[in-house]
Design a protein around this motif. Structure first.
Motif, PDB file in Angstrom:
ATOM      1  N   ARG A  27     -14.693  26.686 -31.587  1.00 16.02           N
ATOM      2  CA  ARG A  27     -15.555  25.804 -30.806  1.00 16.02           C
ATOM      3  C   ARG A  27     -15.912  26.397 -29.441  1.00 16.02           C
ATOM      4  O   ARG A  27     -17.016  26.214 -28.945  1.00 16.02           O
ATOM      5  N   CYS A  28     -14.993  27.088 -28.809  1.00 15.03           N
ATOM      6  CA  CYS A  28     -15.240  27.640 -27.478  1.00 15.03           C
ATOM      7  C   CYS A  28     -16.030  28.941 -27.574  1.00 15.03           C
ATOM      8  O   CYS A  28     -16.209  29.506 -28.655  1.00 15.03           O
ATOM      9  N   TRP A  29     -16.500  29.428 -26.441  1.00 20.42           N
ATOM     10  CA  TRP A  29     -17.113  30.754 -26.364  1.00 20.42           C
ATOM     11  C   TRP A  29     -15.985  31.787 -26.287  1.00 20.42           C
ATOM     12  O   TRP A  29     -15.106  31.694 -25.417  1.00 20.42           O
ATOM     13  N   CYS A  30     -16.003  32.762 -27.195  1.00 21.80           N
ATOM     14  CA  CYS A  30     -14.957  33.790 -27.259  1.00 21.80           C
ATOM     15  C   CYS A  30     -15.573  35.174 -27.056  1.00 21.80           C
ATOM     16  O   CYS A  30     -16.639  35.483 -27.619  1.00 21.80           O
ATOM     17  N   PHE A  31     -14.893  36.005 -26.296  1.00 21.53           N
ATOM     18  CA  PHE A  31     -15.315  37.391 -26.105  1.00 21.53           C
ATOM     19  C   PHE A  31     -15.143  38.152 -27.405  1.00 21.53           C
ATOM     20  O   PHE A  31     -14.134  37.998 -28.107  1.00 21.53           O
ATOM     21  N   SER A 140     -20.074  31.841 -29.816  1.00 20.82           N
ATOM     22  CA  SER A 140     -19.504  30.528 -30.127  1.00 20.82           C
ATOM     23  C   SER A 140     -19.890  30.164 -31.551  1.00 20.82           C
ATOM     24  O   SER A 140     -21.052  30.324 -31.954  1.00 20.82           O
ATOM     25  N   LEU A 141     -18.920  29.652 -32.290  1.00 19.68           N
ATOM     26  CA  LEU A 141     -19.157  29.256 -33.677  1.00 19.68           C
ATOM     27  C   LEU A 141     -19.586  27.799 -33.801  1.00 19.68           C
ATOM     28  O   LEU A 141     -19.819  27.320 -34.906  1.00 19.68           O
ATOM     29  N   ASP A 142     -19.679  27.109 -32.682  1.00 17.31           N
ATOM     30  CA  ASP A 142     -20.029  25.693 -32.669  1.00 17.31           C
ATOM     31  C   ASP A 142     -21.535  25.530 -32.481  1.00 17.31           C
ATOM     32  O   ASP A 142     -22.080  25.905 -31.442  1.00 17.31           O
ATOM     33  N   TYR A 419      -3.369  24.129 -19.583  1.00 15.16           N
ATOM     34  CA  TYR A 419      -2.784  23.317 -20.653  1.00 15.16           C
ATOM     35  C   TYR A 419      -3.449  21.949 -20.772  1.00 15.16           C
ATOM     36  O   TYR A 419      -3.480  21.371 -21.863  1.00 15.16           O
ATOM     37  N   ARG A 420      -4.001  21.442 -19.683  1.00 16.71           N
ATOM     38  CA  ARG A 420      -4.792  20.218 -19.816  1.00 16.71           C
ATOM     39  C   ARG A 420      -6.037  20.475 -20.650  1.00 16.71           C
ATOM     40  O   ARG A 420      -6.413  19.652 -21.499  1.00 16.71           O
ATOM     41  N   ARG A 421      -6.698  21.624 -20.430  1.00 16.46           N
ATOM     42  CA  ARG A 421      -7.867  21.964 -21.254  1.00 16.46           C
ATOM     43  C   ARG A 421      -7.439  22.169 -22.702  1.00 16.46           C
ATOM     44  O   ARG A 421      -8.104  21.699 -23.636  1.00 16.46           O
ATOM     45  N   TRP A 422      -6.327  22.857 -22.893  1.00 14.53           N
ATOM     46  CA  TRP A 422      -5.811  23.071 -24.255  1.00 14.53           C
ATOM     47  C   TRP A 422      -5.580  21.735 -24.942  1.00 14.53           C
ATOM     48  O   TRP A 422      -5.967  21.536 -26.100  1.00 14.53           O
ATOM     49  N   LEU A 423      -4.955  20.780 -24.237  1.00 13.83           N
ATOM     50  CA  LEU A 423      -4.644  19.487 -24.823  1.00 13.83           C
ATOM     51  C   LEU A 423      -5.908  18.725 -25.175  1.00 13.83           C
ATOM     52  O   LEU A 423      -5.985  18.092 -26.242  1.00 13.83           O
ATOM     53  N   ARG A 424      -6.909  18.780 -24.297  1.00 10.27           N
ATOM     54  CA  ARG A 424      -8.171  18.104 -24.598  1.00 10.27           C
ATOM     55  C   ARG A 424      -8.792  18.653 -25.873  1.00 10.27           C
ATOM     56  O   ARG A 424      -9.291  17.897 -26.719  1.00 10.27           O
ATOM     57  N   GLU A 425      -8.778  19.970 -26.010  1.00 17.74           N
ATOM     58  CA  GLU A 425      -9.433  20.586 -27.169  1.00 17.74           C
ATOM     59  C   GLU A 425      -8.694  20.279 -28.471  1.00 17.74           C
ATOM     60  O   GLU A 425      -9.313  19.881 -29.464  1.00 17.74           O
ATOM     61  N   VAL A 426      -7.379  20.478 -28.494  1.00 12.82           N
ATOM     62  CA  VAL A 426      -6.660  20.280 -29.760  1.00 12.82           C
ATOM     63  C   VAL A 426      -6.592  18.811 -30.142  1.00 12.82           C
ATOM     64  O   VAL A 426      -6.319  18.479 -31.306  1.00 12.82           O
ATOM     65  N   SER A 427      -6.853  17.909 -29.193  1.00 12.35           N
ATOM     66  CA  SER A 427      -6.806  16.475 -29.480  1.00 12.35           C
ATOM     67  C   SER A 427      -8.153  15.921 -29.912  1.00 12.35           C
ATOM     68  O   SER A 427      -8.240  14.742 -30.256  1.00 12.35           O
ATOM     69  N   THR A 428      -9.195  16.756 -29.894  1.00 12.25           N
ATOM     70  CA  THR A 428     -10.547  16.259 -30.134  1.00 12.25           C
ATOM     71  C   THR A 428     -11.125  16.881 -31.389  1.00 12.25           C
ATOM     72  O   THR A 428     -11.400  18.087 -31.428  1.00 12.25           O
ATOM     73  N   ALA A 429     -11.303  16.050 -32.427  1.00 12.04           N
ATOM     74  CA  ALA A 429     -11.952  16.531 -33.645  1.00 12.04           C
ATOM     75  C   ALA A 429     -13.444  16.649 -33.403  1.00 12.04           C
ATOM     76  O   ALA A 429     -14.032  15.926 -32.594  1.00 12.04           O
ATOM     77  N   ASP A 430     -14.078  17.594 -34.098  1.00  6.87           N
ATOM     78  CA  ASP A 430     -15.526  17.724 -33.961  1.00  6.87           C
ATOM     79  C   ASP A 430     -16.234  17.098 -35.160  1.00  6.87           C
ATOM     80  O   ASP A 430     -15.590  16.591 -36.087  1.00  6.87           O
ATOM     81  N   HIS A 431     -17.554  17.136 -35.138  1.00  6.94           N
ATOM     82  CA  HIS A 431     -18.323  16.473 -36.184  1.00  6.94           C
ATOM     83  C   HIS A 431     -18.056  17.082 -37.554  1.00  6.94           C
ATOM     84  O   HIS A 431     -18.008  16.359 -38.556  1.00  6.94           O
TER      85      HIS A 431
END
Length: 439
Positions: A27-31, A140-142, A419-431
């Protein structure tokens, strides 16, 4: 997280790791590569996003593509060479052929076997978003991802000030080095982001053998001319106020390199930053790090500042593959770039003196993460440094540049933001996940 407490479980849990692959790396932009690695049409390299392999290729029109390295017929890799130049990729199983822009190009007995095949529907799957900044290629794969500039936020401002100092830019020197480490990718990410606290103890041997300028006097320690700058998006860095005395540039470059910088390319506030500060390390969430520090390329040489990129590539919950690219200035003398390459390799190569330190201690979290006793006893990891006046560490409200700055680097505010960003991402399902679940 508000109390600065993290569970060891997150460093070695298969279910959480599957969420990381789905909700962070997909989901994120990766190098994925540096533009200098694929300068000509047809040039390609193989790279990973999460644990999926992609062909990063410059197509015949010069456009950079990031193509999933799986044939759309039966899923075999269509490219098995790690770098090269090719106008087409052919699957070894049934010889389906694809152009280097991903388009389906043909197959054996095409006129008999695939009379009505919709060729446009059977090309290689591709990352929906590809962009670059100062030679750094991200994907990004999203399909719903923000633009790269929006994703980087204030970090884009600092990339200009660190990598965009002249119009000739930087290039990757030689091949990227890579090696496996028994660690979780987050340990390396948070270390590169902001961990100045470990340097005087874990890396003391580098100073003792003369490879590193004096740690406390040189500004690499947590209280000597260093501070944190970080963002709620999980990006962050250690900022220093200069490693070496004049005539070295504030960022540590010698005059013959600094004289090639074109600071009029930068905005006035960026020029002010470059004149007074530089970055020791940074992290772009989730797993791209940079280090810019001085080291001696050999015992009789003065310190040379090197710049290298680090990709902390996950290969399971308890294994990472480190990827290193040393960057050289295209405007710099070859001798400087060679010394910088040797200095980087000596410090952070596979057998680098600092790298051996780091990779030993990073093995602790995944071991604790799968420990029965750690789970039953309620073991916790402490990320409280800098909280509630615990150390000489506070937010610097006078910081005139992007991001949230601190008065010293003796704290862990950037790690907590990571880790707050990490928690937000792993807790949020996408479409896509909701569709898979039938919702």
């Amino acid at each position: 997280m508000e109390q600065g407490i993290v569970s060891p479980r997150i460093f070695n849990d298969p279910e959480l790791y599957s969420y990381e692959l789905d909700r962070i790396f997909a989901r994120c932009w990766c190098f994925v590569a540096h533009e200098s690695e694929i300068p000509m049409p047809g040039d390609y390299v193989l790279r990973n996003i999460g644990q999926d392999q992609f062909i990063v290729v410059r197509d015949e029109d010069g456009q950079i593509r990031v193509l999933f390295n799986k044939c759309t017929h039966r899923g075999s890799p269509v490219c098995r060479v790690e770098k090269g130049n090719s106008s087409h990729f052919r699957c070894p199983y049934h010889s389906w052929v694809f152009k280097n822009n991903g388009d389906w190009s043909g197959a054996p007995y095409r006129k008999k076997a695939y009379k009505k095949l919709d060729a446009a529907a059977w090309g290689l799957a591709a990352a929906p978003h590809v962009d670059s900044v100062h030679g750094l290629i991200f994907a990004s794969l999203d399909p719903d991802a923000p633009t790269l500039d929006d994703y980087l936020g204030g970090m884009r401002w600092y990339l200009d000030a660190l990598l965009g100092l002249n119009d000739q830019g930087m290039r990757a020197i030689g091949e990227p080095h890579r090696w496996r480490v028994p660690a979780n990718w987050k340990s390396g990410a948070e270390n590169f982001m902001a961990d100045a606290y470990h340097v005087p103890s874990l890396h003391r041997s580098a100073e003792e053998v003369g490879m590193f300028p004096n740690i406390e006097a040189g500004g690499a320690g947590p209280q000597a001319g260093s501070r944190h700058v970080y963002f709620d998006e999980g990006h962050g860095m250690i900022i220093n106020d200069g490693f070496l005395p004049p005539p070295w540039h504030r960022s540590g470059f010698p005059p013959e390199v600094a004289d090639t910088f074109q600071l009029d390319r930068l905005a006035p506030d960026q020029q002010l930053f470059v004149d007074n500060h530089s970055a020791t390390t940074f992290l772009i969430f989730p797993n791209l790090g940079l280090v810019r520090v001085p080291a001696s390329p050999h015992p009789d040489a003065p310190p040379t500042v090197f710049t290298y990129l680090r990709q902390l590539q996950p290969s399971g919950p308890d294994t990472i593959v480190n990827w290193n690219w040393t960057l050289g200035w295209n405007s710099a003398p070859d001798g400087f770039n060679e010394d910088a390459y040797v200095a980087a390799l000596s410090m952070h190569g596979p057998a680098g003196i600092l790298e051996q330190d780091d990779t030993v201690v990073w093995g602790g979290p995944p071991t604790a993460g799968k420990s029965v006793f750690a789970r039953k006893s309620g073991m916790r990891f402490n990320f409280q440094l800098g909280l509630d006046g615990m150390s000489d560490y506070a937010e610097d409200t006078s910081w005139a540049f992007p991001g949230r700055a601190t008065t010293t680097a003796l704290g862990e505010a950037p790690q907590r933001a990571f880790y707050r960003r990490w928690l937000r991402e792993v807790s949020t399902a996408d479409h896509a996940e909701n569709r898979e679940d039938g919702q």
